[in-house]
Design a protein around this motif. Structure first.
Motif, PDB file in Angstrom:
ATOM      1  N   SER A   1      39.050  29.563  35.785  1.00 27.55           N
ATOM      2  CA  SER A   1      38.198  30.720  35.539  1.00 27.55           C
ATOM      3  C   SER A   1      38.909  31.711  34.616  1.00 27.55           C
ATOM      4  CB  SER A   1      37.825  31.395  36.862  1.00 27.55           C
ATOM      5  OG  SER A   1      38.993  31.847  37.507  1.00 27.55           O
ATOM      6  N   ASP A   2      38.112  32.390  33.812  1.00 27.00           N
ATOM      7  CA  ASP A   2      38.658  33.374  32.871  1.00 27.00           C
ATOM      8  C   ASP A   2      39.041  34.649  33.621  1.00 27.00           C
ATOM      9  OD1 ASP A   2      38.310  31.724  30.714  1.00 27.00           O
ATOM     10  OD2 ASP A   2      36.286  32.443  30.287  1.00 27.00           O
ATOM     11  N   THR A   3      40.171  35.197  33.251  1.00 29.30           N
ATOM     12  CA  THR A   3      40.596  36.468  33.829  1.00 29.30           C
ATOM     13  C   THR A   3      40.887  37.443  32.707  1.00 29.30           C
ATOM     14  OG1 THR A   3      42.899  35.789  33.873  1.00 29.30           O
ATOM     15  CG2 THR A   3      41.616  35.382  35.862  1.00 29.30           C
ATOM     16  N   ASP A   4      40.631  38.708  32.973  1.00 31.83           N
ATOM     17  CA  ASP A   4      40.905  39.750  31.982  1.00 31.83           C
ATOM     18  C   ASP A   4      42.337  40.243  32.077  1.00 31.83           C
ATOM     19  OD1 ASP A   4      38.305  39.583  31.099  1.00 31.83           O
ATOM     20  OD2 ASP A   4      37.593  41.148  32.454  1.00 31.83           O
ATOM     21  N   ILE A   5      42.973  39.971  33.216  1.00 32.54           N
ATOM     22  CA  ILE A   5      44.331  40.451  33.435  1.00 32.54           C
ATOM     23  C   ILE A   5      45.299  39.292  33.191  1.00 32.54           C
ATOM     24  CG2 ILE A   5      45.917  41.486  35.090  1.00 32.54           C
ATOM     25  CD1 ILE A   5      43.349  42.422  36.612  1.00 32.54           C
ATOM     26  N   PRO A   6      46.072  39.342  32.129  1.00 28.03           N
ATOM     27  CA  PRO A   6      47.025  38.245  31.887  1.00 28.03           C
ATOM     28  C   PRO A   6      48.203  38.329  32.851  1.00 28.03           C
ATOM     29  CG  PRO A   6      47.298  39.938  30.235  1.00 28.03           C
ATOM     30  CD  PRO A   6      46.117  40.349  31.082  1.00 28.03           C
TER      31      PRO A   6
END
Length: 171
Positions: free
Chosen positions: A62-67
């Motif tokens: 899943s894509d996350t905005d927080i690396p």
């Protein structure tokens, strides 16, 4: 099963009665059936050798905005090269790239040195982050050896990524 043939009483020329001689013939058909039943039983009740596969934990896609970030001093990058060689560097200092091999005095010693340095600086050895970067020249055995070293040295955080172009230039 067994078959007995009875013949009539034999009389000899002298008039005496001889004892009856019976012929025996054993029918082995039930024994063959029993053999096949036993073979079938043992085939169905035994278990075949189970395959031994390495458990590989894959991350969530899943894509996350927080690396995910890690301190530069906690990371070490290993670039798997050809001919069983490993090139490694600490943090982002690609210019200080060094070469080692897969022996216990090579790769294992480098990992343990990094663990001890992080433990000395931060107080916890579990914060080491290892970046594993296999190249096209490396083989599958090298990657498995690298993952085995992660288990042996109890490294909790390791990531497998593609090597960057700048790193391939140093090689």
């Amino acid at each position: 099963m067994a078959e007995l043939n009875n013949t009539s009483a034999n009389t000899s020329k002298r008039g005496g009665i001889r004892s009856k001689k019976l012929s025996t013939r054993v029918d082995l058909t039930p024994m063959v059936d029993l053999g096949f039943l036993l073979i079938t039983f043992f085939i169905f009740t035994t278990t075949m050798q189970e395959s031994n596969a390495m458990k590989l934990v894959l991350p969530d896609d899943s894509d996350t905005d927080i690396p995910t970030t890690a301190a530069e001093s906690k990371t070490i990058s290993f670039i798997l090269g050809a001919d069983d060689t490993i090139h490694y560097y600490n943090g982002l200092n690609r210019a200080a790239m060094t070469t080692t091999n897969y022996s216990p005095s090579g790769l294992r010693a480098v990992i343990q040195q990094k663990i001890m340095a992080v433990k000395k600086q931060f107080g916890q050895m579990g914060e080491v982050v290892v970046l594993i970067k296999p190249t096209a020249a490396s083989n599958y055995k090298n990657l498995i050896s690298m993952l085995d070293e992660m288990l042996i040295n109890d490294v909790k955080k390791y990531v497998m990524v593609e090597p960057e172009k700048e790193e391939l230039v140093f090689l």
